[in-house]
Write a protein that holds these residues in place. Structure first.
Motif, short mmCIF file in Angstrom:
data_model
loop_
_atom_site.label_atom_id
_atom_site.label_comp_id
_atom_site.label_asym_id
_atom_site.label_seq_id
_atom_site.Cartn_x
_atom_site.Cartn_y
_atom_site.Cartn_z
N UNK A 82 0.85 -1.19 0.00
CA UNK A 82 0.00 0.00 0.00
C UNK A 82 0.89 1.24 0.00
N UNK A 83 0.66 2.11 -0.99
CA UNK A 83 1.31 3.42 -0.98
C UNK A 83 0.27 4.43 -0.52
N UNK A 84 0.56 5.14 0.56
CA UNK A 84 -0.33 6.13 1.13
C UNK A 84 0.18 7.49 0.68
N UNK A 135 -1.83 -2.96 -4.18
CA UNK A 135 -1.64 -4.11 -5.07
C UNK A 135 -1.19 -5.30 -4.24
N UNK A 136 -1.39 -6.48 -4.80
CA UNK A 136 -0.96 -7.74 -4.19
C UNK A 136 0.05 -8.40 -5.11
N UNK A 137 1.15 -8.89 -4.53
CA UNK A 137 2.18 -9.56 -5.30
C UNK A 137 2.54 -10.88 -4.63
N UNK A 168 4.24 11.37 10.38
CA UNK A 168 4.30 11.05 8.96
C UNK A 168 2.96 11.17 8.29
N UNK A 169 3.01 11.48 6.99
CA UNK A 169 1.80 11.68 6.21
C UNK A 169 1.71 10.69 5.05
N UNK A 170 2.78 10.54 4.28
CA UNK A 170 2.81 9.62 3.13
C UNK A 170 3.78 8.50 3.44
N UNK A 171 3.52 7.33 2.86
CA UNK A 171 4.43 6.23 3.13
C UNK A 171 4.08 4.98 2.37
N UNK A 172 4.87 3.95 2.61
CA UNK A 172 4.76 2.68 1.91
C UNK A 172 4.68 1.56 2.94
N UNK A 173 3.62 0.75 2.83
CA UNK A 173 3.37 -0.34 3.78
C UNK A 173 3.49 -1.67 3.06
N UNK A 174 4.27 -2.58 3.63
CA UNK A 174 4.40 -3.95 3.12
C UNK A 174 3.81 -4.88 4.16
N UNK A 175 2.83 -5.70 3.76
CA UNK A 175 2.19 -6.63 4.70
C UNK A 175 2.16 -8.01 4.07
N UNK A 176 2.81 -8.97 4.72
CA UNK A 176 2.82 -10.35 4.24
C UNK A 176 1.59 -11.07 4.77
N UNK A 177 0.86 -11.70 3.85
CA UNK A 177 -0.33 -12.47 4.24
C UNK A 177 0.10 -13.77 4.90
#
Length: 187
Positions: A82-84, A135-137, A168-177
């Protein structure tokens, strides 16, 4: 104990073996470190800071690595990325473009997926917008997978709002299912 009408939740249960298929096993947040003005040509966002701190965000699992805005995962699996984007604009823009770029050959070549939003200006000052791009990868080789984000807009008057602090306001989240457990069939 199992009772005729169900499980008595007041009882204590003993389990053996590993528990799988539950919970998030890898979660990492990188905040955009400072404000970034847009250009009309897509530009890689390179200035990120680790969002893990003592108060707002706790990392789970082994972190992704970041080198000048190019991210490498620490483990294979299905990831939600997720890019916020917190945007500010001082005049109308027909589009703001966010590009997700992934590589499976250590950054030799990137596949581009573009997202668009508009940046409408509605008052005499700055107008602020907040968007999530998701997106999902399915990452099958963590050693060669790379990921980066590019930013552009119709004009140079859009600001991607970042911060040099925990605010923080904008950022990048990586979440492993979680890994799905293998089906069990008894014969």
């Amino acid at each position: 104990k199992v009772q005729a009408e169900g499980i008595n939740l007041a009882d204590t249960f003993a389990f053996s073996g590993a528990v799988s298929g539950v919970g998030v096993t890898n979660l990492q947040f990188f905040r955009v470190d400072g404000n970034i003005s847009t250009t009309t040509s897509p530009t890689v966002i390179t200035s990120y800071a680790d969002g893990h701190d003592a108060h707002l965000f706790k990392r789970i699992g082994t972190a992704w690595s970041n080198s000048s805005g190019v991210f490498t995962p620490s483990a294979t699996g299905l990831y939600e990325i997720i890019f916020i984007a917190s945007l500010s604009t001082s005049s109308n823009n027909d589009y703001v473009q966010i590009d997700f770029q992934r590589s499976t050959d250590s950054g030799g070549a990137y596949t581009n997926e573009d997202f668009y939003t508009s940046a409408v200006h509605v008052n005499s000052g700055s107008t602020h917008h907040h968007h999530n791009f998701i997106r999902y990868y399915n990452i099958t080789d963590a050693t060669t997978f790379r990921f980066r984000v590019r930013l552009s807009a119709e004009g140079s008057n859009v600001l991607l709002r970042g911060s040099g602090s925990v605010n923080w306001k904008s950022g990048l989240l990586f979440k492993k299912s979680p890994e799905a457990p293998a089906p069990q069939v008894e014969i």
